[in-house]
Design a protein around this motif. Sequence first.
Motif, PDB file in Angstrom:
ATOM      1  N   LEU A 142       2.233   1.683  21.054  1.00  0.00           N
ATOM      2  CA  LEU A 142       1.040   1.976  20.260  1.00  0.00           C
ATOM      3  C   LEU A 142       0.023   0.841  20.360  1.00  0.00           C
ATOM      4  N   VAL A 143       0.523  -0.381  20.502  1.00  0.00           N
ATOM      5  CA  VAL A 143      -0.352  -1.547  20.572  1.00  0.00           C
ATOM      6  C   VAL A 143      -1.052  -1.636  21.925  1.00  0.00           C
ATOM      7  N   ALA A 144      -0.402  -1.112  22.957  1.00  0.00           N
ATOM      8  CA  ALA A 144      -0.800  -1.398  24.334  1.00  0.00           C
ATOM      9  C   ALA A 144      -2.277  -1.165  24.623  1.00  0.00           C
ATOM     10  N   ASP A 145      -2.868  -0.080  24.093  1.00  0.00           N
ATOM     11  CA  ASP A 145      -4.242   0.254  24.470  1.00  0.00           C
ATOM     12  C   ASP A 145      -5.266   0.006  23.366  1.00  0.00           C
ATOM     13  N   LEU A 146      -4.849  -0.589  22.262  1.00  0.00           N
ATOM     14  CA  LEU A 146      -5.752  -0.685  21.113  1.00  0.00           C
ATOM     15  C   LEU A 146      -7.021  -1.467  21.416  1.00  0.00           C
ATOM     16  N   PHE A 147      -6.962  -2.456  22.284  1.00  0.00           N
ATOM     17  CA  PHE A 147      -8.118  -3.310  22.533  1.00  0.00           C
ATOM     18  C   PHE A 147      -8.621  -3.207  23.971  1.00  0.00           C
ATOM     19  N   ARG A 148      -8.175  -2.170  24.669  1.00  0.00           N
ATOM     20  CA  ARG A 148      -8.606  -2.001  26.051  1.00  0.00           C
ATOM     21  C   ARG A 148      -9.680  -0.933  26.197  1.00  0.00           C
ATOM     22  N   GLY A 149     -10.005  -0.238  25.119  1.00  0.00           N
ATOM     23  CA  GLY A 149     -11.082   0.736  25.164  1.00  0.00           C
ATOM     24  C   GLY A 149     -10.788   1.945  26.018  1.00  0.00           C
ATOM     25  N   ALA A 150      -9.533   2.370  26.085  1.00  0.00           N
ATOM     26  CA  ALA A 150      -9.185   3.519  26.903  1.00  0.00           C
ATOM     27  C   ALA A 150      -8.165   4.367  26.159  1.00  0.00           C
ATOM     28  N   GLY A 151      -8.188   5.662  26.447  1.00  0.00           N
ATOM     29  CA  GLY A 151      -7.185   6.535  25.857  1.00  0.00           C
ATOM     30  C   GLY A 151      -7.530   6.967  24.449  1.00  0.00           C
ATOM     31  N   ALA A 152      -6.501   7.285  23.681  1.00  0.00           N
ATOM     32  CA  ALA A 152      -6.693   7.811  22.338  1.00  0.00           C
ATOM     33  C   ALA A 152      -5.679   7.180  21.398  1.00  0.00           C
ATOM     34  N   ALA A 153      -6.004   7.202  20.129  1.00  0.00           N
ATOM     35  CA  ALA A 153      -5.087   6.708  19.110  1.00  0.00           C
ATOM     36  C   ALA A 153      -5.058   7.693  17.956  1.00  0.00           C
ATOM     37  N   ARG A 154      -3.875   7.930  17.419  1.00  0.00           N
ATOM     38  CA  ARG A 154      -3.739   8.793  16.244  1.00  0.00           C
ATOM     39  C   ARG A 154      -3.581   7.914  15.013  1.00  0.00           C
ATOM     40  N   LEU A 155      -4.318   8.253  13.956  1.00  0.00           N
ATOM     41  CA  LEU A 155      -4.245   7.517  12.698  1.00  0.00           C
ATOM     42  C   LEU A 155      -3.706   8.429  11.613  1.00  0.00           C
ATOM     43  N   HIS A 156      -2.925   7.857  10.727  1.00  0.00           N
ATOM     44  CA  HIS A 156      -2.389   8.567   9.563  1.00  0.00           C
ATOM     45  C   HIS A 156      -2.744   7.727   8.341  1.00  0.00           C
ATOM     46  N   LEU A 157      -3.787   8.125   7.632  1.00  0.00           N
ATOM     47  CA  LEU A 157      -4.383   7.291   6.596  1.00  0.00           C
ATOM     48  C   LEU A 157      -3.914   7.669   5.200  1.00  0.00           C
ATOM     49  N   ILE A 158      -3.733   6.665   4.362  1.00  0.00           N
ATOM     50  CA  ILE A 158      -3.417   6.902   2.968  1.00  0.00           C
ATOM     51  C   ILE A 158      -4.503   6.256   2.124  1.00  0.00           C
ATOM     52  N   GLY A 159      -5.096   7.052   1.216  1.00  0.00           N
ATOM     53  CA  GLY A 159      -6.154   6.524   0.376  1.00  0.00           C
ATOM     54  C   GLY A 159      -6.668   7.587  -0.573  1.00  0.00           C
ATOM     55  N   ALA A 160      -7.403   7.160  -1.577  1.00  0.00           N
ATOM     56  CA  ALA A 160      -8.042   8.090  -2.491  1.00  0.00           C
ATOM     57  C   ALA A 160      -9.170   8.816  -1.759  1.00  0.00           C
ATOM     58  N   PRO A 161      -9.581   9.992  -2.239  1.00  0.00           N
ATOM     59  CA  PRO A 161     -10.631  10.750  -1.545  1.00  0.00           C
ATOM     60  C   PRO A 161     -11.908   9.942  -1.293  1.00  0.00           C
ATOM     61  N   PHE A 162     -12.327   9.119  -2.257  1.00  0.00           N
ATOM     62  CA  PHE A 162     -13.529   8.314  -2.067  1.00  0.00           C
ATOM     63  C   PHE A 162     -13.331   7.324  -0.926  1.00  0.00           C
ATOM     64  N   ARG A 169       0.827  -1.209   0.000  1.00  0.00           N
ATOM     65  CA  ARG A 169       0.000   0.000   0.000  1.00  0.00           C
ATOM     66  C   ARG A 169       0.861   1.259   0.000  1.00  0.00           C
ATOM     67  N   TRP A 170       2.116   1.113   0.417  1.00  0.00           N
ATOM     68  CA  TRP A 170       3.063   2.232   0.405  1.00  0.00           C
ATOM     69  C   TRP A 170       4.344   1.746  -0.282  1.00  0.00           C
ATOM     70  N   PRO A 171       4.302   1.460  -1.567  1.00  0.00           N
ATOM     71  CA  PRO A 171       5.427   0.780  -2.233  1.00  0.00           C
ATOM     72  C   PRO A 171       6.731   1.569  -2.207  1.00  0.00           C
ATOM     73  N   GLU A 172       6.651   2.877  -2.059  1.00  0.00           N
ATOM     74  CA  GLU A 172       7.869   3.696  -2.078  1.00  0.00           C
ATOM     75  C   GLU A 172       8.330   4.142  -0.697  1.00  0.00           C
ATOM     76  N   ALA A 173       7.613   3.750   0.329  1.00  0.00           N
ATOM     77  CA  ALA A 173       7.981   4.163   1.683  1.00  0.00           C
ATOM     78  C   ALA A 173       9.159   3.343   2.201  1.00  0.00           C
TER      79      ALA A 173
END
Length: 288
Positions: free
Chosen positions: A184-204, A168-172
């Motif tokens: 970053l993994v620590a709280d993903l499934f504990r339902g607490a805190g916050a997570a920042r996302l950096h998404l790559i995709g077409a506008p649609f 998905r990021w062939p040149e990275a």
Amino acid sequence: MTDQSHLPGPDTPEGSYHYAVMRRAIELIDARADAPPSLEDLAAEMRMSPAHFQRVFSAWAGVSPKRFQQYLALGHAKALLKERFTLLDTAASAGLSGTGRLHDLFLRWESMSPGDYARGGAGLSIRYGWGDSPFGEILVMATDRGICGLAFVAETGRAAALTDMAARWPEADLREDGAAIGPLVADLFRGAGAARLHLIGAPFQIKVWEALMTIPTGHVTTYSEIAARIGSPRAVRAVGTAVGRNPVSWLIPCHRALRKSGGLGGYHWGLPVKRAMLAWESSRAEAL
């Protein structure tokens, strides 16, 4: 909100172990749909004592094995669609895309620039690492701005998951860095805190993913409803494709999107994972 302190953390193998048991249980329940197996039968198939099997189920699902079988049944998706269908406009207006979402992290996100997307991530430094979850092993990728990839490995294997996500990021510039990814993994499934996302995709695609983030835990919607929500009611097939290209499964809850008929549709990381996610969320919604 229910106590989730018993849930497996990213530094233990418990989540993968529990998911492996659940996956085998799904197969057995499907094979005996006309005569659901008893607790003793399930335990015997898993080569566990009934007491041990009950503990594994309860630790993972929060409900008894007998109750959980209803969530794993093939007809559960249809019932879920009937009982907990979420109109996305209503969900958004009620504030369910933020901290009000049951058990969900508060997500802060931004999309990569059109230039980054067109260049395939050239100039980006992406770190990746492996962790544990209630649905088996996961691959997590991140830029300096946030998580940009999350894949479930149980059905595909590590090599296929890494190849898929890296494409998905062939040149990275991709580098394995477990020390950086671990926190970053620590709280993903504990339902607490916050997570920042950096998404790559077409506008649609970004529009579709943004709509998915308004679906509250324990609820579902349809591909056609998502298409209508983003102003493209005839683009149901394209919506399905965009859902399948979701780079951060679970955090953007593509598993909550179903066919209008109530069928599960596809899931990029395997239908057993999708069914387990829906069942896991339903059991927690019931426990409130």
